[in-house]
Design a protein around this motif. Structure first.
Motif, mmCIF file in Angstrom:
data_model
loop_
_atom_site.group_PDB
_atom_site.id
_atom_site.type_symbol
_atom_site.label_atom_id
_atom_site.label_comp_id
_atom_site.label_asym_id
_atom_site.label_seq_id
_atom_site.Cartn_x
_atom_site.Cartn_y
_atom_site.Cartn_z
ATOM 1 N N PRO A 38 40.487 145.546 -64.342
ATOM 2 C CA PRO A 38 41.583 146.425 -63.917
ATOM 3 C C PRO A 38 41.099 147.557 -63.018
ATOM 4 C CG PRO A 38 41.611 146.101 -66.292
ATOM 5 C CD PRO A 38 40.325 145.537 -65.792
ATOM 6 N N LEU A 39 41.953 147.903 -62.058
ATOM 7 C CA LEU A 39 41.712 149.061 -61.211
ATOM 8 C C LEU A 39 42.055 150.318 -62.008
ATOM 9 C CD1 LEU A 39 43.454 147.755 -57.965
ATOM 10 C CD2 LEU A 39 41.001 147.781 -58.450
ATOM 11 N N PRO A 40 41.656 151.502 -61.530
ATOM 12 C CA PRO A 40 42.057 152.732 -62.228
ATOM 13 C C PRO A 40 43.585 152.834 -62.306
ATOM 14 C CG PRO A 40 40.352 153.198 -60.619
ATOM 15 C CD PRO A 40 40.756 151.764 -60.411
ATOM 16 N N GLN A 41 44.086 153.192 -63.450
ATOM 17 C CA GLN A 41 45.520 153.357 -63.732
ATOM 18 C C GLN A 41 46.306 152.049 -63.628
ATOM 19 O OE1 GLN A 41 46.361 156.409 -64.787
ATOM 20 N NE2 GLN A 41 44.260 157.007 -64.375
ATOM 21 N N GLU A 42 45.650 150.909 -63.701
ATOM 22 C CA GLU A 42 46.345 149.638 -63.567
ATOM 23 C C GLU A 42 46.725 149.072 -64.926
ATOM 24 O OE1 GLU A 42 46.018 145.613 -60.956
ATOM 25 O OE2 GLU A 42 44.138 146.342 -61.811
ATOM 26 N N GLN A 85 50.119 147.432 -59.663
ATOM 27 C CA GLN A 85 49.543 147.705 -58.353
ATOM 28 C C GLN A 85 49.412 146.483 -57.459
ATOM 29 O OE1 GLN A 85 45.924 150.025 -58.584
ATOM 30 N NE2 GLN A 85 46.669 151.140 -60.365
ATOM 31 N N ARG A 86 49.292 145.290 -58.046
ATOM 32 C CA ARG A 86 48.983 144.129 -57.215
ATOM 33 C C ARG A 86 49.409 142.817 -57.871
ATOM 34 N NH1 ARG A 86 42.451 143.600 -58.214
ATOM 35 N NH2 ARG A 86 42.535 144.144 -60.417
ATOM 36 N N ILE A 87 49.431 141.786 -57.023
ATOM 37 C CA ILE A 87 49.622 140.413 -57.458
ATOM 38 C C ILE A 87 48.257 139.749 -57.300
ATOM 39 C CG2 ILE A 87 50.779 138.223 -57.009
ATOM 40 C CD1 ILE A 87 53.003 139.936 -55.629
ATOM 41 N N ILE A 88 47.812 139.079 -58.348
ATOM 42 C CA ILE A 88 46.502 138.440 -58.334
ATOM 43 C C ILE A 88 46.704 136.951 -58.582
ATOM 44 C CG2 ILE A 88 44.238 138.325 -59.439
ATOM 45 C CD1 ILE A 88 44.879 141.222 -60.483
ATOM 46 N N TYR A 89 46.003 136.135 -57.805
ATOM 47 C CA TYR A 89 45.988 134.700 -58.063
ATOM 48 C C TYR A 89 44.536 134.292 -58.280
ATOM 49 C CZ TYR A 89 46.690 129.703 -57.797
ATOM 50 O OH TYR A 89 46.726 128.369 -58.105
ATOM 51 N N LEU A 90 44.259 133.674 -59.417
ATOM 52 C CA LEU A 90 42.927 133.192 -59.749
ATOM 53 C C LEU A 90 42.965 131.671 -59.773
ATOM 54 C CD1 LEU A 90 42.158 135.586 -62.748
ATOM 55 C CD2 LEU A 90 41.512 135.889 -60.352
ATOM 56 N N ALA A 91 42.290 131.048 -58.816
ATOM 57 C CA ALA A 91 42.260 129.586 -58.741
ATOM 58 C C ALA A 91 41.414 129.038 -59.872
ATOM 59 C CB ALA A 91 41.706 129.148 -57.402
ATOM 60 N N GLU A 133 61.948 154.468 -55.541
ATOM 61 C CA GLU A 133 62.669 155.633 -56.041
ATOM 62 C C GLU A 133 61.767 156.844 -56.216
ATOM 63 O OE1 GLU A 133 64.515 154.453 -59.665
ATOM 64 O OE2 GLU A 133 66.017 153.212 -58.668
ATOM 65 N N SER A 134 60.605 156.633 -56.821
ATOM 66 C CA SER A 134 59.753 157.775 -57.167
ATOM 67 C C SER A 134 58.555 157.946 -56.247
ATOM 68 C CB SER A 134 59.251 157.612 -58.606
ATOM 69 O OG SER A 134 58.411 156.477 -58.696
ATOM 70 N N ASN A 135 58.300 156.946 -55.405
ATOM 71 C CA ASN A 135 57.135 156.948 -54.529
ATOM 72 C C ASN A 135 55.832 157.019 -55.323
ATOM 73 O OD1 ASN A 135 56.215 156.507 -51.977
ATOM 74 N ND2 ASN A 135 56.164 158.667 -51.407
ATOM 75 N N GLU A 136 55.867 156.565 -56.563
ATOM 76 C CA GLU A 136 54.695 156.506 -57.437
ATOM 77 C C GLU A 136 54.574 155.112 -58.012
ATOM 78 O OE1 GLU A 136 55.129 159.265 -60.598
ATOM 79 O OE2 GLU A 136 54.999 161.019 -59.331
ATOM 80 N N ILE A 137 53.361 154.747 -58.362
ATOM 81 C CA ILE A 137 53.137 153.470 -59.029
ATOM 82 C C ILE A 137 53.434 153.667 -60.509
ATOM 83 C CG2 ILE A 137 51.408 151.761 -59.634
ATOM 84 C CD1 ILE A 137 50.067 152.377 -56.957
ATOM 85 N N PRO A 138 54.381 152.896 -61.080
ATOM 86 C CA PRO A 138 54.726 153.085 -62.491
ATOM 87 C C PRO A 138 53.561 152.715 -63.406
ATOM 88 C CG PRO A 138 55.967 151.258 -61.534
ATOM 89 C CD PRO A 138 55.179 151.870 -60.438
ATOM 90 N N ALA A 139 53.394 153.491 -64.454
ATOM 91 C CA ALA A 139 52.309 153.250 -65.408
ATOM 92 C C ALA A 139 52.724 152.293 -66.515
ATOM 93 C CB ALA A 139 51.858 154.576 -66.024
ATOM 94 N N GLU A 140 54.027 152.004 -66.639
ATOM 95 C CA GLU A 140 54.478 151.095 -67.678
ATOM 96 C C GLU A 140 55.681 150.322 -67.174
ATOM 97 O OE1 GLU A 140 56.961 154.390 -67.545
ATOM 98 O OE2 GLU A 140 54.927 154.611 -68.221
ATOM 99 N N TYR A 141 55.941 149.236 -67.832
ATOM 100 C CA TYR A 141 57.121 148.438 -67.520
ATOM 101 C C TYR A 141 57.891 148.243 -68.798
ATOM 102 C CZ TYR A 141 60.180 144.564 -66.535
ATOM 103 O OH TYR A 141 61.297 143.777 -66.412
ATOM 104 N N GLU A 142 59.108 148.725 -68.809
ATOM 105 C CA GLU A 142 59.955 148.566 -69.983
ATOM 106 C C GLU A 142 61.309 148.055 -69.529
ATOM 107 O OE1 GLU A 142 60.275 152.174 -72.184
ATOM 108 O OE2 GLU A 142 58.123 152.424 -72.336
ATOM 109 N N ALA A 143 61.704 146.944 -70.078
ATOM 110 C CA ALA A 143 63.046 146.438 -69.802
ATOM 111 C C ALA A 143 64.057 147.302 -70.551
ATOM 112 C CB ALA A 143 63.152 144.990 -70.260
ATOM 113 N N LEU A 144 65.290 147.290 -70.095
ATOM 114 C CA LEU A 144 66.324 148.052 -70.790
ATOM 115 C C LEU A 144 66.502 147.494 -72.199
ATOM 116 C CD1 LEU A 144 69.007 148.395 -67.996
ATOM 117 C CD2 LEU A 144 67.528 150.180 -68.910
#
Length: 169
Positions: free
Chosen positions: A17-21, A63-69, A145-156
Motif C-alpha cells: 500500500p501507498l501512504p494513506q491508501e 488512490q488507484r486501480i491495480i491489475y496483477l497478472a 466534491e471534496s478534492n481529497e482522496i477519501p480514507a474510507e468507503y462506506e455504503a449508505l
C-alpha cells in the motif's frame, strides 16, 4: 498509468500500500486488454503497446486501480497501476452473451512505461463488475466534491426504522 511499477509483498501476491491508501475491492479471475495504437489502420495485437492477460486480479483502492497478472502472456507485462483520476470515459458493459466488462481510456503518467493514451478493457469472468463500478463511481464523486482522496468507503446504511401504526400494512 504505469506498467510493471506496482511494488509487491514478498510473496508477490498483493501490492504494497501507498501512504494513506485503503483497499476497497479485490476480484480474481479478471481478463485484461490494454491497447495503445495511434496509427491509422492499426488493429489489436499489432502495436508496440499491446498487453493482454487472460487471468489476473483487479484491486481498487482509494488512490488507484491495480491489475496483477497471474500468468503474463508476454515477458513485458506483470502488472498495471492506474491512478483512479487517470481512468476516463469508463463504462460498464453488460452483454447478452459473455461476461460483464468495464472499458475506458487510461491516461499515462510520466515515466510510467507508456507515452500514449490507451484503451483498457477489464472482463470480469467470475462477477464483480457492478460492485467495482459502484465503488469507483462513489470514490470519484467524493474526490470531485471534496478534492481529497477519501480514507474510507462506506455504503449508505439500509433503513431499519419502525413504521408508525398508521403506515403499517
Amino acid at each position: 498509468m504505469s506498467i510493471n511499477w506496482v511494488m509487491l509483498t514478498q510473496d508477490g501476491k498483493a501490492p504494497v500500500p501507498l501512504p494513506q491508501e485503503k483497499m476497497f475491492f479485490t476480484q480474481p479471475d479478471v481478463k485484461m486488454v490494454l491497447y495503445c495504437n495511434d496509427s491509422a489502420g492499426g488493429y489489436p495485437g499489432h502495436s508496440e503497446a499491446y498487453f493482454k492477460s487472460d487471468k489476473g486480479t483487479v484491486i481498487l483502492s482509494n488512490q488507484r486501480i491495480i491489475y496483477l497478472a497471474e500468468a503474463a502472456t508476454t515477458i513485458d507485462f506483470r502488472n498495471l497501476n492506474i491512478p483512479i483520476r487517470n481512468f476516463k470515459n469508463w463504462k460498464l458493459e453488460q452483454p447478452w452473451f459473455g461476461a460483464n466488462f468495464v472499458s475506458g481510456v487510461v491516461i499515462p503518467v510520466q515515466n510510467g512505461g507508456l507515452t500514449k493514451n490507451a484503451s483498457l478493457k477489464l472482463t470480469f469472468t467470475e462477477g464483480g463488475a457492478i460492485e467495482f463500478t459502484n465503488i469507483l463511481r462513489n470514490l470519484l464523486e467524493r474526490i470531485e466534491e471534496s478534492n481529497e482522496i477519501p480514507a474510507e468507503y462506506e455504503a449508505l446504511p439500509a433503513y431499519q426504522g419502525n413504521l408508525p401504526p398508521q403506515y403499517s400494512a
